[in-house]
Design a protein around this motif. Structure first.
Motif, short mmCIF file in Angstrom:
data_model
loop_
_atom_site.label_atom_id
_atom_site.label_comp_id
_atom_site.label_asym_id
_atom_site.label_seq_id
_atom_site.Cartn_x
_atom_site.Cartn_y
_atom_site.Cartn_z
N GLY A 37 -60.09 8.05 -81.87
CA GLY A 37 -61.40 8.33 -81.46
C GLY A 37 -62.09 7.19 -81.07
N ILE A 38 -61.70 6.01 -81.17
CA ILE A 38 -62.05 4.72 -80.76
C ILE A 38 -63.07 4.53 -79.30
N GLU A 39 -64.43 4.47 -79.59
CA GLU A 39 -65.54 4.54 -78.30
C GLU A 39 -65.55 3.50 -77.59
N HIS A 40 -64.65 2.24 -77.70
CA HIS A 40 -64.84 1.16 -76.94
C HIS A 40 -63.56 0.85 -75.92
N GLY A 41 -63.97 0.69 -74.84
CA GLY A 41 -62.78 0.88 -73.80
C GLY A 41 -62.66 -0.50 -73.09
N TRP A 42 -61.58 -0.39 -72.34
CA TRP A 42 -61.26 -1.86 -71.43
C TRP A 42 -60.73 -1.20 -69.97
N LEU A 43 -61.00 -2.28 -68.94
CA LEU A 43 -60.03 -2.20 -67.79
C LEU A 43 -58.97 -2.83 -67.63
#
Length: 311
Positions: free
Chosen positions: A231-237
């Motif tokens: 449930g980690i809420e920080h993403g990447w492209l």
């Protein structure tokens, strides 16, 4: 027939369909300063083929004739997806302030002339230079982009030409390449905003073994599954470099409101991952030749007409 164009000068050769072509084209004497760092545009019948062509003076004095050397397949097809053309300027630290002021003047000149069709996003980094990202530009529409840029240069007139000359004199080297967004290798892409609200960028360049592409992309999928599970809420492209001299290569991008904000939530992510984070790297590392991590900033003051529509 193939026509090689470097935004003004052109030459042509012929070849059989499907033949791999190598062309060497000499520029006119005295053109080195204006040619160094530019990429060539290559048209093949109704298809447009781009190769990352670097022009250099080979140690010659200005006034000699540099060469273009191009090698490419004669009928390349652009893979479907979201593409970007990127121009990167590298400037000596002693000239940075003057260079950035000059680019701000370029933006002002474009705004006064109400130029359309060539929006760009400016990003500054210490290691990768000042990059100008043109959204939606790939092989297939690069010819149209070139025509739009030429029209823009004409629209800004003599004042614009003088400003371009001023900025060019401050540039030590220039690169041009294409990248493609890989949404299936990205996590929570909507969390990575290209905006003035989250100007800080963290970049991770990953240079992969040619035989390890499938293995690498599978390992990224494992990262995504793990982040989703926790449930980690920080993403990447994730972007893939589509042209260049050190392929295959990928670029992972994270964004934050500030450098402090990034390191704060990055530490939280590492704590959530625990030992599983190390296991993820153990899976990925065999497919990676080398990696490079650097940071940068979105520069609204040096961007033109693109930030409001880009996220």
């Amino acid at each position: 027939e193939l026509t090689f164009t470097d935004f003004g000068r052109s030459s042509a050769i012929t070849a059989e369909p499907g033949q791999r072509l190598t062309a060497r084209i000499q520029a006119a004497a005295g053109d080195i300063e204006s040619l160094v760092g530019w990429a060539a545009r290559v048209e093949v019948s109704d298809n447009l083929v781009i190769e990352n062509v670097r022009v250099s003076d080979g140690g010659l004095n200005v006034g000699s004739s540099p060469d273009f050397l191009v090698s490419l397949p004669a009928a390349a097809q652009q893979p479907e997806g979201e593409w970007y053309a990127v121009y990167a300027d590298r400037v000596a630290s002693s000239n940075l302030l003057e260079y950035e002021e000059t680019i701000r003047e370029v933006v002002a000149v474009f705004e006064e002339a109400d130029v359309t069709g060539v929006p760009w996003i400016a990003i500054s980094t210490l290691e990768l230079g000042h990059s100008y990202v043109f959204p939606g530009i790939g092989y297939d529409n690069f010819a149209e982009f070139g025509a739009s840029w030429e029209a823009a240069v004409a629209a800004v007139g003599e004042r614009g030409a003088a400003v371009f000359d001023s900025s060019d004199r401050l540039v030590e080297s220039r690169d041009m390449y294409f990248i493609q967004l890989r949404p299936e290798l990205s996590y929570l892409p909507e969390d990575v905003a290209i905006s003035a609200d989250e100007p800080y960028r963290q970049y991770l360049q990953l240079f992969v073994h040619p035989s390890g592409v499938e293995e690498f992309e599978t390992s990224v999928g494992t990262w995504i599954e793990t982040f989703e599970e926790l449930g980690i809420e920080h993403g990447w492209l994730t972007y893939q470099y589509m042209t260049g001299q050190d392929l295959p290569a990928y670029l992972m991008v994270e964004s934050a409101a500030s450098e402090l904000d990034y390191h704060t939530w990055s530490a939280e992510v590492e704590e959530r991952l625990g030992e599983r984070g190390w296991d993820l790297w153990v899976e990925a590392i065999p497919s990676i030749r080398r990696l490079n991590q650097t940071s940068g900033w979105v520069r609204p003051d040096m961007s033109y007409g693109a930030l409001a529509d880009s996220e």
